[in-house]
Design a protein around this motif. Structure first.
Motif, PDB file in Angstrom:
ATOM      1  N   THR A   1       0.842  -1.196   0.000  1.00  0.00           N
ATOM      2  CA  THR A   1       0.000   0.000   0.000  1.00  0.00           C
ATOM      3  C   THR A   1       0.875   1.243   0.000  1.00  0.00           C
ATOM      4  OG1 THR A   1      -1.776  -1.112   1.193  1.00  0.00           O
ATOM      5  CG2 THR A   1      -1.761   1.280   1.278  1.00  0.00           C
TER       6      THR A   1
ATOM      7  N   ARG B   1      -3.214  -1.827  -9.876  1.00  0.00           N
ATOM      8  CA  ARG B   1      -3.819  -0.660  -9.227  1.00  0.00           C
ATOM      9  C   ARG B   1      -3.375   0.587  -9.973  1.00  0.00           C
ATOM     10  NH1 ARG B   1      -0.967  -0.848  -3.763  1.00  0.00           N
ATOM     11  NH2 ARG B   1       0.641  -1.773  -5.102  1.00  0.00           N
TER      12      ARG B   1
ATOM     13  N   ASP C   1     -10.784  -2.011 -14.886  1.00  0.00           N
ATOM     14  CA  ASP C   1     -10.958  -2.504 -13.525  1.00  0.00           C
ATOM     15  C   ASP C   1      -9.800  -2.098 -12.615  1.00  0.00           C
ATOM     16  OD1 ASP C   1     -13.334  -3.728 -14.199  1.00  0.00           O
ATOM     17  OD2 ASP C   1     -12.407  -5.676 -14.614  1.00  0.00           O
ATOM     18  N   HIS C   2      -8.642  -1.777 -13.201  1.00  0.00           N
ATOM     19  CA  HIS C   2      -7.484  -1.490 -12.354  1.00  0.00           C
ATOM     20  C   HIS C   2      -7.501  -0.070 -11.776  1.00  0.00           C
ATOM     21  CE1 HIS C   2      -5.588   0.875 -15.595  1.00  0.00           C
ATOM     22  NE2 HIS C   2      -5.823  -0.143 -16.416  1.00  0.00           N
TER      23      HIS C   2
ATOM     24  N   LYS D   1      -8.402   2.415  -9.231  1.00  0.00           N
ATOM     25  CA  LYS D   1      -8.881   2.304  -7.851  1.00  0.00           C
ATOM     26  C   LYS D   1      -9.287   3.649  -7.251  1.00  0.00           C
ATOM     27  CE  LYS D   1      -7.978  -2.030  -8.173  1.00  0.00           C
ATOM     28  NZ  LYS D   1      -9.111  -2.958  -8.457  1.00  0.00           N
TER      29      LYS D   1
ATOM     30  N   GLN E   1     -18.478   8.961  -6.650  1.00  0.00           N
ATOM     31  CA  GLN E   1     -18.028   7.771  -7.341  1.00  0.00           C
ATOM     32  C   GLN E   1     -18.595   7.730  -8.752  1.00  0.00           C
ATOM     33  OE1 GLN E   1     -19.415   4.532  -4.862  1.00  0.00           O
ATOM     34  NE2 GLN E   1     -21.382   4.429  -5.927  1.00  0.00           N
TER      35      GLN E   1
ATOM     36  N   VAL F   1     -16.063   3.553  -8.874  1.00  0.00           N
ATOM     37  CA  VAL F   1     -14.695   3.988  -8.591  1.00  0.00           C
ATOM     38  C   VAL F   1     -14.744   5.259  -7.740  1.00  0.00           C
ATOM     39  CG1 VAL F   1     -12.500   4.738  -9.570  1.00  0.00           C
ATOM     40  CG2 VAL F   1     -13.881   3.020 -10.768  1.00  0.00           C
TER      41      VAL F   1
ATOM     42  N   ILE G   1      -3.570   3.678  -1.379  1.00  0.00           N
ATOM     43  CA  ILE G   1      -3.865   2.910  -2.596  1.00  0.00           C
ATOM     44  C   ILE G   1      -3.125   1.583  -2.539  1.00  0.00           C
ATOM     45  CG2 ILE G   1      -3.778   2.856  -5.116  1.00  0.00           C
ATOM     46  CD1 ILE G   1      -5.593   5.033  -4.035  1.00  0.00           C
TER      47      ILE G   1
END
Length: 241
Positions: free
Chosen positions: A6, A157, A195-196, A198, A213, A218, A241
């Motif tokens: 992270t 991510r 999808d990646h 974040k 969002q 997202v 993240i």
């Protein structure tokens, strides 16, 4: 093997550095360097896009001990020399996202200034006069650049960095009559293809709301310093993240 560590992102928009400023963000950048892994600047870095304003900010950026990335905003175009502003900041060590993406500690970053255009039924269509079509073309081109940047990333991510807002949620608090001038849903359409992604950070809406969002869910954060200061009693947001 992809990094799963992270990282902490410090994000701030709408710095509006003036030509009579003296080291306006030096202390803040030093503070951020102690608590974050990456500093993200979300446009309107200068008041009028003047060379002198960019040079003042560049001096502060050089003191940052962590990577600095970001995008320009509409104020940075006012003098008609955004490429000069970008080059000054680049020479100071900032990665100015536009036609490129970057990976830092396993997290990808792609970004563009974005543009106006509106949302939902209020979204301007490419119809009618040539000047109206050119306006929409600009919005679509910014969305295409963002999509291309996000597509180029191979990280699990990533963060989308913008100046204009991709959604209405974070505009709440601004006059509804100007929503179409504060961003474009076309940016969210590009983001929701991946999808990646974040998180999304943007500025521009000084009186907007901190968090919203996209349709896909997202998280989007309005990190205009005026909004963030009200939320956290400091001018920058910290995101994990």
């Amino acid at each position: 093997m992809p990094s799963t560590e992270t990282i902490t992102i410090a994000a701030i928009g709408d710095l509006h550095v003036a030509e009579n400023s003296t080291a306006p963000y030096r202390e803040m950048f030093a503070e951020i360097s102690r608590v974050a892994d990456v500093l993200v600047l979300c446009g309107d870095l200068t008041n009028f896009g003047k060379t002198s304003e960019a040079e003042i900010l560049a001096e502060d950026i050089q003191t940052s001990a962590i990577p600095v990335i970001g995008v320009l905003g509409n104020h940075d175009y006012e003098c008609g020399q955004p490429e000069v502003v970008a080059e000054i900041l680049h020479e100071a060590g900032m990665t100015v996202l536009d036609e490129q993406a970057i990976e830092i500690k396993g997290v990808g970053f792609a970004g563009v200034k974005g543009f106006m255009g509106g949302y939902g039924r209020g979204e301007l269509a490419p119809f009618g006069e040539p000047i109206a079509k050119a306006f929409v073309d600009e919005a679509m081109n910014e969305a295409r650049k963002l999509e291309n940047g996000l597509r180029s990333l191979r990280t699990e991510r990533s963060v989308a960095v913008l100046h204009y807002s991709p959604i209405i949620d974070t505009l709440e608090g601004e006059p509804i009559e100007i929503f179409q001038y504060l961003g474009s849903a076309r940016l969210a359409d590009a983001i929701d293809r991946f999808d990646h992604v974040k998180a999304v950070v943007h500025g521009h809406a000084h009186h907007g709301k901190y968090e919203g969002q996209t349709v896909r869910g997202v998280p989007v954060y309005n990190v205009a310093q005026f909004v963030v200061r009200e939320q956290f009693k400091r001018p920058y947001a910290l995101l994990e993240i």
